[in-house]
Motif scaffolding. Structure first.
Motif, PDB file in Angstrom:
ATOM      1  N   GLN A   1     142.441 122.976  48.682  1.00 36.20           N
ATOM      2  CA  GLN A   1     141.599 123.832  47.846  1.00 36.20           C
ATOM      3  C   GLN A   1     141.617 123.374  46.393  1.00 36.20           C
ATOM      4  OE1 GLN A   1     142.860 127.962  47.539  1.00 36.20           O
ATOM      5  NE2 GLN A   1     140.736 128.644  47.401  1.00 36.20           N
ATOM      6  N   ALA A   2     142.800 122.992  45.903  1.00 37.55           N
ATOM      7  CA  ALA A   2     142.924 122.561  44.507  1.00 37.55           C
ATOM      8  C   ALA A   2     142.147 121.284  44.229  1.00 37.55           C
ATOM      9  CB  ALA A   2     144.395 122.367  44.152  1.00 37.55           C
ATOM     10  N   HIS A   3     142.016 120.422  45.253  1.00 36.52           N
ATOM     11  CA  HIS A   3     141.345 119.138  45.066  1.00 36.52           C
ATOM     12  C   HIS A   3     139.960 119.090  45.696  1.00 36.52           C
ATOM     13  CE1 HIS A   3     145.602 118.105  44.301  1.00 36.52           C
ATOM     14  NE2 HIS A   3     145.102 117.181  43.502  1.00 36.52           N
ATOM     15  N   GLY A   4     139.474 120.213  46.201  1.00 37.87           N
ATOM     16  CA  GLY A   4     138.141 120.258  46.769  1.00 37.87           C
ATOM     17  C   GLY A   4     137.968 119.448  48.034  1.00 37.87           C
ATOM     18  N   VAL A   5     139.036 119.391  48.849  1.00 37.83           N
ATOM     19  CA  VAL A   5     138.988 118.625  50.102  1.00 37.83           C
ATOM     20  C   VAL A   5     138.735 119.596  51.263  1.00 37.83           C
ATOM     21  CG1 VAL A   5     140.260 117.099  51.660  1.00 37.83           C
ATOM     22  CG2 VAL A   5     140.584 116.902  49.185  1.00 37.83           C
ATOM     23  N   ALA A   6     137.761 119.288  52.102  1.00 41.74           N
ATOM     24  CA  ALA A   6     137.446 120.142  53.252  1.00 41.74           C
ATOM     25  C   ALA A   6     138.528 120.002  54.323  1.00 41.74           C
ATOM     26  CB  ALA A   6     136.093 119.773  53.838  1.00 41.74           C
ATOM     27  N   ALA A   7     138.946 121.139  54.897  1.00 38.15           N
ATOM     28  CA  ALA A   7     139.981 121.111  55.935  1.00 38.15           C
ATOM     29  C   ALA A   7     139.679 122.168  56.995  1.00 38.15           C
ATOM     30  CB  ALA A   7     141.347 121.344  55.303  1.00 38.15           C
TER      31      ALA A   7
END
Length: 299
Positions: free
Chosen positions: A271-277
């Motif tokens: 979430q902090a780095h804008g990565v989809a998971a």
């Protein structure tokens, strides 16, 4: 050395049973009943079919002064332990938790203690309050958190059994990230699917799920050696094929898992780095449901 081991779970019992061969060891438990049982019977360790007894001290509550304290409790008990440790004079403390969420807690902990971080690569199963089965022989890799002096501890911990080596490394963050990768691939899915480790690679559908978890975790952690790491994860499944992961054991026994320390850490970082998971989010929510059910119906 005079060593205190905080936690009477599988890893705490395993560490105490080996370290007492060369050191004076005290196990600190949450329940007085367990401390009494350890004092009465010692710790019974089984490895490769052989069983031995180890005599250690045991008590409930953390008191006294030690050359080294080793914290083996699971992440969800860590805050209680930190509060107790805050009342002690400065000690050298080695933390052995799965996941990486505890790093954030230690960074924010205002303390005079000297801190160390370790990664456990052993397999262990607690059979009773004083019995532990050493299901997989590995090593413990550990290093200094925030550049603490460690020369004398390194020398002392070199005196260990061939089945229980403790190896110092300056690359403990890398080791921790790779262990986290294994945890999210293996522990998470074995707990959700209620299977032993080897089933994840024996069943193509399970292996596909594991690959999805792997790809998202590698992206979140920005790990650069993906071509090496996937075979590494598969090799762990092969070597520990008959093992029940610690997270599966927790689910089967109706206990809280280390979900927040493993999946929670990764999802916060994503979430902090804008990565989809999306897959890890689904796995996390599914595990949360299982935890709330406190089911034992799959044993």
């Amino acid at each position: 050395m005079n060593i205190g081991i905080i936690g009477g779970g599988a890893i705490g019992l395993l560490c105490a049973s080996y370290l007492t061969q060369h050191h004076d060891v005290t196990v600190f438990t949450r329940r007085n009943e367990q401390a009494e049982e350890i004092r009465a019977f010692g710790i019974e360790r089984t490895v490769k079919g052989d069983t031995c007894q180890a005599t250690v001290h045991a008590q409930a509550g953390i008191t006294g002064e030690f050359d080294l304290l080793i914290v083996t409790v699971k992440y969800h008990h860590l805050q209680d332990v930190l509060r107790e440790l805050s009342t002690l004079p400065p000690h050298r403390i080695l933390f052995l938790q799965n996941g990486m969420a505890h790093l954030l807690d230690l960074e924010n902990w205002k303390t005079g203690h000297s801190l160390y971080i370790g990664v456990v690569e052993h397999g262990a199963m607690k059979m009773s309050d004083h019995e532990v089965n050493h299901t997989g022989i590995g090593v413990i890799k550990w290093g200094a958190f925030q550049h603490e002096e460690a020369a004398d501890i390194k020398n002392a911990l070199n005196e260990t059994s061939p089945h229980f080596q403790m190896i110092y490394t300056d690359e403990w963050i890398k080791v921790l990230e790779e262990k986290l990768l294994v945890n999210v691939c293996v522990n998470t899915l074995t707990a959700l699917l209620h299977v032993r480790n080897g089933e994840l690679i024996a069943n193509p559908s399970y292996e596909h799920m594991m690959k999805c978890a792997f790809e998202e975790a590698v992206s979140i952690l920005s790990l650069s050696e993906k071509e090496r790491l996937w075979p590494y994860v598969v090799s762990i499944c092969e070597k520990t094929a008959e093992n029940q992961s610690s997270m599966l054991q927790d689910i089967l026994k109706g206990r809280q898992t280390e979900r927040k320390a493993i999946l929670g850490y990764l999802l916060k970082k994503a979430q902090a780095h804008g990565v989809a998971a999306p897959h890890l989010t689904f796995f996390d929510r599914s595990l949360e449901v299982l935890e709330k059910k406190q089911t034992k119906s799959f044993e």
